[in-house]
Design a protein around this motif. Structure first.
Motif, PDB file in Angstrom:
ATOM      1  N   THR A 111      51.689  87.715  47.015  1.00 11.70           N
ATOM      2  CA  THR A 111      50.378  87.763  46.363  1.00 11.70           C
ATOM      3  C   THR A 111      50.439  88.585  45.076  1.00 11.70           C
ATOM      4  O   THR A 111      49.785  88.256  44.091  1.00 11.70           O
ATOM      5  N   VAL A 112      51.241  89.640  45.091  1.00 13.29           N
ATOM      6  CA  VAL A 112      51.399  90.468  43.888  1.00 13.29           C
ATOM      7  C   VAL A 112      52.166  89.697  42.823  1.00 13.29           C
ATOM      8  O   VAL A 112      51.811  89.715  41.639  1.00 13.29           O
ATOM      9  N   LYS A 113      53.221  89.005  43.252  1.00 12.24           N
ATOM     10  CA  LYS A 113      53.997  88.213  42.296  1.00 12.24           C
ATOM     11  C   LYS A 113      53.143  87.127  41.659  1.00 12.24           C
ATOM     12  O   LYS A 113      53.281  86.837  40.465  1.00 12.24           O
ATOM     13  N   PHE A 114      52.233  86.528  42.443  1.00  7.64           N
ATOM     14  CA  PHE A 114      51.360  85.493  41.889  1.00  7.64           C
ATOM     15  C   PHE A 114      50.518  86.059  40.749  1.00  7.64           C
ATOM     16  O   PHE A 114      50.406  85.449  39.677  1.00  7.64           O
ATOM     17  N   VAL A 115      49.912  87.219  40.987  1.00 12.99           N
ATOM     18  CA  VAL A 115      49.076  87.829  39.950  1.00 12.99           C
ATOM     19  C   VAL A 115      49.916  88.190  38.736  1.00 12.99           C
ATOM     20  O   VAL A 115      49.521  87.935  37.588  1.00 12.99           O
ATOM     21  N   GLN A 116      51.096  88.755  38.963  1.00 14.30           N
ATOM     22  CA  GLN A 116      51.952  89.147  37.847  1.00 14.30           C
ATOM     23  C   GLN A 116      52.356  87.947  36.989  1.00 14.30           C
ATOM     24  O   GLN A 116      52.456  88.050  35.766  1.00 14.30           O
ATOM     25  N   GLU A 117      52.570  86.805  37.638  1.00 21.62           N
ATOM     26  CA  GLU A 117      53.087  85.627  36.932  1.00 21.62           C
ATOM     27  C   GLU A 117      51.996  84.689  36.421  1.00 21.62           C
ATOM     28  O   GLU A 117      52.251  83.877  35.526  1.00 21.62           O
ATOM     29  N   ASN A 118      50.765  84.803  36.954  1.00 25.18           N
ATOM     30  CA  ASN A 118      49.747  83.805  36.620  1.00 25.18           C
ATOM     31  C   ASN A 118      48.449  84.359  36.055  1.00 25.18           C
ATOM     32  O   ASN A 118      47.613  83.585  35.587  1.00 25.18           O
ATOM     33  N   VAL A 119      48.275  85.659  36.104  1.00 28.10           N
ATOM     34  CA  VAL A 119      47.030  86.253  35.626  1.00 28.10           C
ATOM     35  C   VAL A 119      47.328  87.136  34.414  1.00 28.10           C
ATOM     36  O   VAL A 119      48.236  87.972  34.471  1.00 28.10           O
ATOM     37  N   ALA A 120      46.569  86.929  33.352  1.00 23.93           N
ATOM     38  CA  ALA A 120      46.750  87.754  32.155  1.00 23.93           C
ATOM     39  C   ALA A 120      46.521  89.219  32.489  1.00 23.93           C
ATOM     40  O   ALA A 120      45.634  89.559  33.278  1.00 23.93           O
ATOM     41  N   ALA A 121      47.316  90.083  31.880  1.00 24.07           N
ATOM     42  CA  ALA A 121      47.257  91.515  32.193  1.00 24.07           C
ATOM     43  C   ALA A 121      45.857  92.087  31.993  1.00 24.07           C
ATOM     44  O   ALA A 121      45.401  92.940  32.760  1.00 24.07           O
TER      45      ALA A 121
END
Length: 321
Positions: free
Chosen positions: A206-216
């Motif tokens: 779930t963390v990797k998803f946010v890191q890879e798909n959500v703008a900082a």
């Protein structure tokens, strides 16, 4: 040959007997309830300690050497004696009592286990629970804890236990912000702020998803514990992936998509092999396995929470339960 026997325990004889009966490691591991690699490693240690080979390795399986045959004969005699003593003691085992130290993550305790632990105490009032909140593996061999309750797909090889459920995760938002959650589009989600577990938990998908798909600049809030995810979403900070047994228990939250099996994790009840026959450990494992099984479909995200199905602790002050 007395000295080599000095540090051998009954579990070592059981392992030798299991390999001999199964004529191989995989079936022996299944019988013992441990991993194949654990049996391989321990058998090698036993042979090194004895200074002799107990099995010849063939393509068709494991065959006993003369020394191995002697060890199995001794194991059979020990088994018969232990069984005989067990029969004599049957019916005279003391009721579960004493202190039981249990380690579990805070999120599991608060959102799932607390009502179950209260019921366990009612049923076994002589057992005193000592709860250690931790997400880190503790050394059960040194009695840092007697039982570990963990969400993991890779339980430690030196422990034994039961997989009692699979914890489902899904994407949740605040109901007030998503009156028609089933109609939410990916384009809408791109405009949302997000709540995420912290970078220290970067190994979680779930963390990797946010890191890879959500703008900082859209990651509005990070927290290093699952415990606070739902509260942050309820407060309107953003949307987040949350375990379904937490999100579905809150009317103020709605799913923005189905559970994603890629984020799921097995729920294990674990203990040290030397402790699994302790009356209080066995009573606790049996009780908790039964309680979790009753709510398994809810934990796995298959049903909504029914009012009487699972008592949910009150939400913290200021939050909507």
């Amino acid at each position: 040959m007395a000295e080599p026997f000095k540090n051998l325990g009954w579990d070592d004889f059981r392992l030798i007997k299991a390999v001999a009966d199964a004529k191989g490691l995989p079936a022996a591991a299944m019988t013992l309830g441990v991993n194949h690699s654990t049996v391989f490693r321990r058998l090698k240690q036993i042979e090194e300690q004895l200074g002799t080979v107990l099995f010849e390795r063939h393509r068709t399986g494991y065959a006993l050497t003369p020394a191995g045959e002697e060890m199995v004969a001794l194991a059979n005699r020990l088994d018969e004696e232990i069984t005989a003593v067990g029969r004599k003691l049957a019916g005279r085992e003391p009721a579960p009592s004493g202190e039981l130290r249990v380690t579990t993550p805070d999120s599991l305790l608060i959102h799932l286990l607390m009502p179950m632990l209260a019921t366990f105490r009612d049923r076994y009032p002589e057992v005193r629970l000592d709860i250690v909140l931790s997400n880190q593996p503790l050394n059960l061999s040194k009695r840092d804890a007697d039982v570990a309750i963990r969400a993991t797909d890779n339980p430690p090889e030196n422990l034994v236990g039961r997989r009692v459920a699979r914890i489902a995760w899904a994407l949740y938002g605040r109901a007030a912000d998503f009156p028609e959650p089933r109609a939410v589009t990916p384009e809408q989600l791109e405009t949302c702020n997000w709540v995420s577990l912290g970078d220290s938990l970067g190994s979680l998908k779930t963390v990797k998803f946010v890191q890879e798909n959500v703008a900082a600049d859209k990651v509005a809030y990070k927290i290093n514990s699952v415990l606070g995810l739902a509260e942050a979403v309820e407060a309107g900070i953003g949307i987040a992936h949350i375990p379904c047994f937490i999100g579905d228990a809150r009317p103020s939250l709605v799913r923005l998509g189905p559970p994603d099996d890629d984020y799921a994790a097995d729920l294990w009840l674990l203990t040290h092999p030397d402790l699994r026959h302790s009356p209080r450990v066995r009573a606790f494992l049996d009780f908790l396995a039964g309680e979790i099984t009753r709510h398994r479909r809810f934990i796995e995200g298959q049903i909504e929470l029914e009012a009487e199905a699972l008592p949910v602790p009150d939400a913290p002050s200021g939050a909507t339960a």
